[in-house]
Design a protein around this motif. Structure first.
Motif, PDB file in Angstrom:
ATOM      1  N   UNK A   1      45.149  -5.937  78.166  1.00 39.03           N
ATOM      2  CA  UNK A   1      45.569  -6.324  76.809  1.00 39.03           C
ATOM      3  C   UNK A   1      45.848  -7.824  76.728  1.00 39.03           C
ATOM      4  N   UNK A   2      45.350  -8.451  75.658  1.00 35.73           N
ATOM      5  CA  UNK A   2      45.538  -9.902  75.500  1.00 35.73           C
ATOM      6  C   UNK A   2      46.710 -10.236  74.603  1.00 35.73           C
TER       7      UNK A   2
ATOM      8  N   UNK B   1      44.684 -19.067  72.175  1.00 33.51           N
ATOM      9  CA  UNK B   1      44.020 -17.782  72.410  1.00 33.51           C
ATOM     10  C   UNK B   1      42.812 -17.939  73.322  1.00 33.51           C
TER      11      UNK B   1
ATOM     12  N   UNK C   1      40.367 -18.608  83.651  1.00 36.71           N
ATOM     13  CA  UNK C   1      41.780 -18.449  83.318  1.00 36.71           C
ATOM     14  C   UNK C   1      41.880 -17.997  81.865  1.00 36.71           C
ATOM     15  N   UNK C   2      42.551 -16.866  81.650  1.00 36.17           N
ATOM     16  CA  UNK C   2      42.717 -16.339  80.298  1.00 36.17           C
ATOM     17  C   UNK C   2      44.203 -16.085  80.071  1.00 36.17           C
ATOM     18  N   UNK C   3      44.793 -16.635  79.000  1.00 36.94           N
ATOM     19  CA  UNK C   3      46.236 -16.433  78.776  1.00 36.94           C
ATOM     20  C   UNK C   3      46.525 -14.997  78.377  1.00 36.94           C
ATOM     21  N   UNK C   4      47.560 -14.417  78.987  1.00 41.56           N
ATOM     22  CA  UNK C   4      47.917 -13.019  78.695  1.00 41.56           C
ATOM     23  C   UNK C   4      49.021 -12.912  77.661  1.00 41.56           C
ATOM     24  N   UNK C   5      49.662 -14.010  77.318  1.00 42.87           N
ATOM     25  CA  UNK C   5      50.718 -13.916  76.305  1.00 42.87           C
ATOM     26  C   UNK C   5      50.644 -15.059  75.294  1.00 42.87           C
ATOM     27  N   UNK C   6      49.405 -15.390  74.918  1.00 43.05           N
ATOM     28  CA  UNK C   6      49.131 -16.268  73.767  1.00 43.05           C
ATOM     29  C   UNK C   6      49.894 -17.585  73.806  1.00 43.05           C
TER      30      UNK C   6
ATOM     31  N   UNK D   1      49.743  -8.093  74.455  1.00 44.24           N
ATOM     32  CA  UNK D   1      50.919  -7.305  74.824  1.00 44.24           C
ATOM     33  C   UNK D   1      51.158  -6.089  73.938  1.00 44.24           C
TER      34      UNK D   1
ATOM     35  N   UNK E   1      51.600 -16.444  81.536  1.00 35.93           N
ATOM     36  CA  UNK E   1      50.817 -15.629  82.464  1.00 35.93           C
ATOM     37  C   UNK E   1      49.330 -15.829  82.228  1.00 35.93           C
ATOM     38  N   UNK E   2      48.627 -16.076  83.319  1.00 34.16           N
ATOM     39  CA  UNK E   2      47.179 -16.223  83.270  1.00 34.16           C
ATOM     40  C   UNK E   2      46.512 -15.072  84.002  1.00 34.16           C
ATOM     41  N   UNK E   3      45.517 -14.468  83.376  1.00 31.99           N
ATOM     42  CA  UNK E   3      44.594 -13.625  84.120  1.00 31.99           C
ATOM     43  C   UNK E   3      43.549 -14.546  84.741  1.00 31.99           C
TER      44      UNK E   3
END
Lengths: 163, 163
Positions: free
Chosen positions: A85-86, B115, B83-88, A88, B137-139
């Motif tokens: 989930x991007x 985003x 790197x993808x942000x998990x909490x915007x 949360x 947090x980064x994926x």
């Protein structure tokens, strides 16, 4: 009726991986400014016919009505498939034991804690992705191209999923 | 002084991919309940010595002080790194043109829109990951194991990054 249970790595192990930050896999990174949780999912993608690991995003447009009823499951014979989930939110997945057929009595449903992602093992039967609110965004790590990589199975009855 | 500019797929193309939902790659999924944006990043991972694509998570513990000063860049010769942000949240990356050496005058800095994610092309020099707030947090989708997959280069001067 199928009641969803809280997702845990142990309960989900026969079906795939839970992608989450847990103490098991922690390492320091960049002078300890980050904690890094490494290699959380077993990615398994068939490389034939230009098969490769792909990063994609799915954005929910039409949420399902609850309680959700479904009659089909699907699987991807050529690769694992991860959903993270991007923004949360909790989501619910349904899985079946590995095999050529599915007995509805063996289905299990798991609801994430709002931060967990999941990775279906290659070939695991599962309910197609659903969203409970429009705007929910999933990062997907799976195989591209998707051609010949989906099989659908009718359960022979409608299952009512209780989330 | 290095001023960050807004990240766009076009400007970032020499260095890698921008992972975002754009009309270019849209497809319907699951009876059109989702819009799916497919295959957004070129994952390129050396498979030798058990090399494989890995999904990891990095959690920021200690944010950097702004303006941030850095003197080093790094690159990963064995794989791309996403790197993808998990909490915007917005984040800033610094990249250099492909090559064996780096001229500080050629560095470019890009700030995401909150985003977007990014994928560094294999071997692209970049500033090590920074966070501006704890809890970001980064994926990460890159190569595991990481052994022999990082090279560090001293720029010979401190660069002040203006975000």
């Amino acid at each position: 009726m199928l009641n969803a249970e809280p997702l845990s790595a142990k309960a989900f192990a026969p079906y795939g991986d839970v992608i989450e930050t847990s103490k098991n896999s922690m390492a320091a990174m960049n002078e300890a400014r980050f904690e890094r949780f490494d290699d959380l999912a077993k990615i398994n993608v068939d490389g034939s016919n230009d098969g490769h690991v792909a990063i994609s995003i799915a954005v929910a447009k039409v949420p399902v009505e609850l309680p959700y009823r479904f009659e089909l499951v699907e699987r991807h014979p050529l690769g694992s498939q991860a959903f993270i989930p991007l923004n949360e939110f909790a989501f619910t997945v349904v899985v079946a034991p590995f095999g050529e057929s599915v007995d509805a009595a063996d289905l299990r449903a798991f609801t994430t804690n709002g931060r967990q992602g999941i990775n279906y093992r290659r070939g695991v039967w599962h309910m197609p992705l659903i969203a409970t609110e429009a705007g929910q965004e999933f990062l997907i790590v799976d195989r591209a191209p998707s051609i010949d990589n989906v099989q659908v199975l009718a359960l022979g009855q409608a299952i009512t999923l209780i989330i």
